[in-house]
Design a protein around this motif. Structure first.
Motif, PDB file in Angstrom:
ATOM      1  N   ALA A  20     -38.347  97.803 -31.899  1.00  0.00           N
ATOM      2  CA  ALA A  20     -38.121  96.667 -31.002  1.00  0.00           C
ATOM      3  C   ALA A  20     -36.990  95.822 -31.569  1.00  0.00           C
ATOM      4  O   ALA A  20     -36.923  95.594 -32.771  1.00  0.00           O
ATOM      5  N   ASN A  39     -38.715  83.060 -30.729  1.00  0.00           N
ATOM      6  CA  ASN A  39     -39.649  84.155 -30.445  1.00  0.00           C
ATOM      7  C   ASN A  39     -40.289  83.921 -29.084  1.00  0.00           C
ATOM      8  O   ASN A  39     -40.760  82.823 -28.809  1.00  0.00           O
ATOM      9  N   SER A  41     -43.255  85.804 -26.819  1.00  0.00           N
ATOM     10  CA  SER A  41     -44.268  86.848 -26.984  1.00  0.00           C
ATOM     11  C   SER A  41     -45.150  86.936 -25.740  1.00  0.00           C
ATOM     12  O   SER A  41     -45.618  85.920 -25.248  1.00  0.00           O
ATOM     13  N   PRO A  42     -45.356  88.142 -25.211  1.00  0.00           N
ATOM     14  CA  PRO A  42     -44.745  89.397 -25.642  1.00  0.00           C
ATOM     15  C   PRO A  42     -43.382  89.613 -24.995  1.00  0.00           C
ATOM     16  O   PRO A  42     -43.207  89.335 -23.818  1.00  0.00           O
ATOM     17  N   CYS A  43     -42.441  90.072 -25.783  1.00  0.00           N
ATOM     18  CA  CYS A  43     -41.108  90.443 -25.287  1.00  0.00           C
ATOM     19  C   CYS A  43     -40.543  91.481 -26.249  1.00  0.00           C
ATOM     20  O   CYS A  43     -39.728  91.166 -27.101  1.00  0.00           O
ATOM     21  N   PRO A  44     -41.022  92.744 -26.137  1.00  0.00           N
ATOM     22  CA  PRO A  44     -40.590  93.773 -27.084  1.00  0.00           C
ATOM     23  C   PRO A  44     -39.140  94.225 -26.908  1.00  0.00           C
ATOM     24  O   PRO A  44     -38.543  94.729 -27.836  1.00  0.00           O
ATOM     25  N   CYS A  48     -36.146  90.260 -21.462  1.00  0.00           N
ATOM     26  CA  CYS A  48     -37.605  90.131 -21.463  1.00  0.00           C
ATOM     27  C   CYS A  48     -38.130  90.427 -20.060  1.00  0.00           C
ATOM     28  O   CYS A  48     -37.595  89.909 -19.078  1.00  0.00           O
ATOM     29  N   THR A  54     -48.503  85.867 -15.466  1.00  0.00           N
ATOM     30  CA  THR A  54     -48.712  85.941 -16.916  1.00  0.00           C
ATOM     31  C   THR A  54     -48.067  84.735 -17.575  1.00  0.00           C
ATOM     32  O   THR A  54     -47.103  84.180 -17.067  1.00  0.00           O
ATOM     33  N   TYR A  56     -46.341  83.320 -21.249  1.00  0.00           N
ATOM     34  CA  TYR A  56     -45.683  83.806 -22.459  1.00  0.00           C
ATOM     35  C   TYR A  56     -45.630  82.695 -23.505  1.00  0.00           C
ATOM     36  O   TYR A  56     -45.454  81.520 -23.172  1.00  0.00           O
ATOM     37  N   SER A  57     -45.785  83.083 -24.769  1.00  0.00           N
ATOM     38  CA  SER A  57     -45.731  82.124 -25.875  1.00  0.00           C
ATOM     39  C   SER A  57     -44.296  81.970 -26.345  1.00  0.00           C
ATOM     40  O   SER A  57     -43.593  82.968 -26.552  1.00  0.00           O
TER      41      SER A  57
END
Length: 150
Positions: A20, A39, A41-44, A48, A54, A56-57
């Motif tokens: 990633a 950062n 998250s999630p964003c692999p 993104c 949903t 996201y953090s």
């Protein structure tokens, strides 16, 4: 047996694709602070993939170059160079991981959520996230490309 250059190239490409990428961002005018890390998250992978419905953090590590009693976040979806305000649950930076008052020379971890509402269109755009001090100056500003999907 010595592997061919083509075999080495293919193996290297496969290994690279499996890892990633770290989140790359564009600094869009951090004046009173300097961003150390962003950062989501999630964003692999980038852009993104933000799935509707949903949350996201967001975690931004930054160092302040000034003192400020408070801070406020502003988030936008940028399309065709137009900033469209993007509501977030908690715009007050002092309630988002930052211990206020903000001290010059200190590092902070700003934590927040980015909710992606079901009614948002499926579209590619740029997320622009600003945190301003009590003089409305930019503590940080970053941009990342995203794709909103169902």
């Amino acid at each position: 047996m010595v592997p061919s250059p083509l075999a080495l190239l293919l193996a290297l490409g496969a290994a690279t694709a499996a890892l990633a990428e770290p989140l790359r961002f564009v600094d869009c005018g951090s004046k009173d602070g300097s961003i150390q890390e962003v950062n989501v998250s999630p964003c692999p992978t980038q852009p993104c993939q933000l799935v509707k419905g949903t949350s996201y953090s967001i975690n931004v590590t930054f160092a302040s170059k000034i003192e400020s009693q408070g801070s406020k976040a502003r988030v936008y979806g940028e399309m065709l160079h137009v900033d469209i305000p993007f509501p977030i649950p908690e715009p007050d930076g002092c309630k988002s991981g930052i211990q206020c008052p903000i001290q010059k020379g200190h590092s902070y971890s700003y934590l927040n959520k980015l909710p992606v509402k079901s009614e948002y269109p499926s579209i590619k755009l740029i997320v622009k996230w600003e945190l301003v001090d009590d003089q409305d100056q930019m503590l940080f500003c970053w941009k990342i490309p995203v794709q909103i999907t169902s």
